[in-house]
Design an enzyme around this catalytic site. Structure first.
Site, PDB file in Angstrom:
ATOM      1  N   THR A  20      82.385   8.955  19.259  1.00  0.00           N
ATOM      2  CA  THR A  20      82.914   9.575  20.844  1.00  0.00           C
ATOM      3  C   THR A  20      81.581  10.808  21.606  1.00  0.00           C
ATOM      4  O   THR A  20      80.516  11.175  20.555  1.00  0.00           O
ATOM      5  CB  THR A  20      83.721  10.996  19.943  1.00  0.00           C
ATOM      6  OG1 THR A  20      84.603   9.942  19.039  1.00  0.00           O
ATOM      7  CG2 THR A  20      84.466  11.377  21.276  1.00  0.00           C
ATOM      8  N   HIS A  23      89.741  10.293  26.047  1.00  0.00           N
ATOM      9  CA  HIS A  23      90.068  11.581  25.398  1.00  0.00           C
ATOM     10  C   HIS A  23      91.903  11.629  24.900  1.00  0.00           C
ATOM     11  O   HIS A  23      91.595  12.982  24.581  1.00  0.00           O
ATOM     12  CB  HIS A  23      89.605  12.426  25.026  1.00  0.00           C
ATOM     13  CG  HIS A  23      88.889  13.308  23.942  1.00  0.00           C
ATOM     14  ND1 HIS A  23      87.552  12.137  23.112  1.00  0.00           N
ATOM     15  CD2 HIS A  23      89.489  14.365  23.298  1.00  0.00           C
ATOM     16  CE1 HIS A  23      87.986  13.313  22.322  1.00  0.00           C
ATOM     17  NE2 HIS A  23      88.414  14.278  21.436  1.00  0.00           N
ATOM     18  N   TYR A  75      80.601  12.818  15.937  1.00  0.00           N
ATOM     19  CA  TYR A  75      80.559  13.376  17.203  1.00  0.00           C
ATOM     20  C   TYR A  75      78.676  13.763  15.982  1.00  0.00           C
ATOM     21  O   TYR A  75      78.648  14.366  14.613  1.00  0.00           O
ATOM     22  CB  TYR A  75      80.735  14.664  17.593  1.00  0.00           C
ATOM     23  CG  TYR A  75      82.252  14.652  17.620  1.00  0.00           C
ATOM     24  CD1 TYR A  75      82.201  14.933  19.080  1.00  0.00           C
ATOM     25  CD2 TYR A  75      83.748  14.605  16.036  1.00  0.00           C
ATOM     26  CE1 TYR A  75      84.064  14.696  19.549  1.00  0.00           C
ATOM     27  CE2 TYR A  75      84.559  15.145  17.054  1.00  0.00           C
ATOM     28  CZ  TYR A  75      84.771  14.535  18.732  1.00  0.00           C
ATOM     29  OH  TYR A  75      86.086  13.983  18.614  1.00  0.00           O
ATOM     30  N   SER A 109      88.675  10.762  11.347  1.00  0.00           N
ATOM     31  CA  SER A 109      88.654  11.229  12.534  1.00  0.00           C
ATOM     32  C   SER A 109      87.440  12.419  11.045  1.00  0.00           C
ATOM     33  O   SER A 109      87.272  12.855  10.096  1.00  0.00           O
ATOM     34  CB  SER A 109      89.519  12.239  13.069  1.00  0.00           C
ATOM     35  OG  SER A 109      88.645  13.059  13.484  1.00  0.00           O
ATOM     36  N   LYS A 123      82.460   5.283  22.086  1.00  0.00           N
ATOM     37  CA  LYS A 123      83.910   5.684  22.252  1.00  0.00           C
ATOM     38  C   LYS A 123      84.125   6.898  23.481  1.00  0.00           C
ATOM     39  O   LYS A 123      83.568   7.867  23.070  1.00  0.00           O
ATOM     40  CB  LYS A 123      85.114   6.541  20.826  1.00  0.00           C
ATOM     41  CG  LYS A 123      86.388   6.749  21.592  1.00  0.00           C
ATOM     42  CD  LYS A 123      87.390   7.446  20.467  1.00  0.00           C
ATOM     43  CE  LYS A 123      88.754   7.989  20.515  1.00  0.00           C
ATOM     44  NZ  LYS A 123      88.521   9.187  21.925  1.00  0.00           N
ATOM     45  N   ARG A 155      92.266  14.979  26.436  1.00  0.00           N
ATOM     46  CA  ARG A 155      91.845  16.100  26.453  1.00  0.00           C
ATOM     47  C   ARG A 155      90.506  16.668  26.619  1.00  0.00           C
ATOM     48  O   ARG A 155      90.086  17.889  26.602  1.00  0.00           O
ATOM     49  CB  ARG A 155      91.902  15.740  25.155  1.00  0.00           C
ATOM     50  CG  ARG A 155      93.796  16.589  24.705  1.00  0.00           C
ATOM     51  CD  ARG A 155      93.967  15.549  22.826  1.00  0.00           C
ATOM     52  NE  ARG A 155      94.188  17.423  21.729  1.00  0.00           N
ATOM     53  CZ  ARG A 155      94.433  17.838  22.177  1.00  0.00           C
ATOM     54  NH1 ARG A 155      96.005  17.728  22.601  1.00  0.00           N
ATOM     55  NH2 ARG A 155      95.254  18.709  21.288  1.00  0.00           N
TER      56      ARG A 155
END
Length: 378
Positions: free
Chosen positions: A169, A267, A143, A120, A243, A270
């Site tokens: 993402t 997600h 991101y 991540s 994603k 989320r």
């Protein structure tokens, strides 16, 4: 002892762990209630979190007789990457919430089971530090940053650190805390900071005109768009995965844009509360893109049977989310490795009894849809 923990992780597997799901059951004995509310929660009323889990019960696995699976195995090749099994660890932020060793412990457990990781952006150690702890099969989730120069720097760092794919993402330009998290009054502790983003320009809400929406004209003004995606695809030789795919039309457009693969994900509930379960949209997305585009799936996986069902409905591999944190909290790297071992063995049991010697033998025909089935008790 961290304020996020009740007690330290064990150095052994507790006898209460009999299946992978038991790590979630045992986690409240190790993780403080506010932190657990944050980890387990999604957004809003947690409708999507619940939907992800409920979807698996609508499918049953059909047993088959007299199947020879004695030469069977779980090995696959995903986009050129040889894998011992179709399991990956998905990107989850701030592992140091549940263990002082954080992601270093998690990836040690993953490496012991030959499990690829998707690191991540919001890890509790830098991507370079994590790469040194991780096994060779590692992807980096990122991101798009407010400044292209920062996005490019993050990308170059991932390339230099030996990550073999980028997972972009796209589904969370807005994240709303779950009501259970708000009720628990959880706040990220001081030691949980996105160290990978140190020195980058933080996201800032655009100023909005009087009467304009702080969401539509404010927050969403900086949201990712197709131009940003196309630009990123030109900036790296690494395969780029998208994603957060939940619709066949988006999957087709991403395929046409040149992504290496997609991750069907909401997600973990989320993002948009009330979105459908990932398992429910998976078959339509597979039908849209055809058989050749690789699909990784996530959303509420807690057992080898869940993995089997996702593979049967169109996934090539399955990413594990919250369950890795629960296992990490209970027994550190050992717990993560043991959880993965249990998932793999549970998957193998399903394969054996459904007559599937290899992963590519798992098809939707192995499943029975229970939605309209009524049991006659007469």
């Amino acid at each position: 002892m961290s304020e996020t923990l009740i007690k330290a992780a064990l150095s052994h597997i507790p006898p209460e762990i009999r299946c992978a799901l038991d790590y979630e059951t045992l986690a409240p004995q190790f993780i403080a209630a506010p932190t657990l509310a944050y980890i387990a929660g999604g957004s809003g009323h947690d409708q999507t979190v619940a939907a992800n889990r409920a979807a698996y019960a609508r499918w049953a696995i059909t047993p088959r007789l007299l199947s020879d699976v004695s030469a069977g195995h779980t090995a696959i090749t995903l986009a050129g990457m040889a894998m011992a099994h179709p399991l990956m660890l998905g990107p989850v932020a701030f592992h140091n919430l549940v263990h002082p060793g954080g992601e270093h412990e998690t990836v040690r457990g993953a490496a012991a089971l030959d499990c690829p990781i998707i690191a991540s952006t919001q890890s509790s150690c830098t991507l370079e530090q994590l790469a040194r702890s991780a096994g060779p099969q590692r992807w980096f989730q990122m991101y798009l940053q407010p400044q292209r120069a920062d996005t490019l720097d993050l990308l170059r760092r991932a390339e230099a650190a030996g990550y073999s794919a980028i997972v972009l993402t796209l589904d969370a330009p807005i994240q709303v805390a779950s009501l259970r998290t708000l009720a628990a009054q959880f706040q990220l502790p001081a030691h949980c900071v996105p160290v990978n983003l140190a020195g980058y320009t933080p996201a800032q809400q655009s100023a909005v005109a009087p009467g304009a929406s702080r969401i539509l004209q404010g927050v969403m003004a900086a949201a990712p768009n197709w131009d940003e995606l196309r630009w990123l695809l030109t900036q790296t030789r690494l395969p780029v995965w998208a994603k957060g795919v939940m619709h066949g039309d988006d999957a087709l457009a991403l395929q046409a844009a040149g992504v290496a693969g997609i991750i069907v994900s909401n997600h973990g509930g989320r993002s948009l509360d009330g979105a459908p379960a990932t398992l429910d949209v998976l078959p339509a997305i597979r039908a849209a893109v055809g058989k050749d585009l690789p699909i990784v799936f996530d959303g509420g996986v807690r057992s080898g049977a869940d993995v089997f069902k996702a593979l049967a409905l169109g996934a090539n591999a399955v990413a594990i989310g919250r369950l890795q944190l629960y296992a990490l909290a209970v027994a550190g790297a050992l717990g993560v490795a043991h959880m993965l071992k249990l998932l793999r063995e549970e998957l193998e049991i399903c394969m054996a009894l459904a007559g599937c010697a290899h992963i590519d033998h798992i098809r939707a025909t192995a499943l029975f849809h229970q939605r309209d089935h009524h049991v006659n008790h007469d």
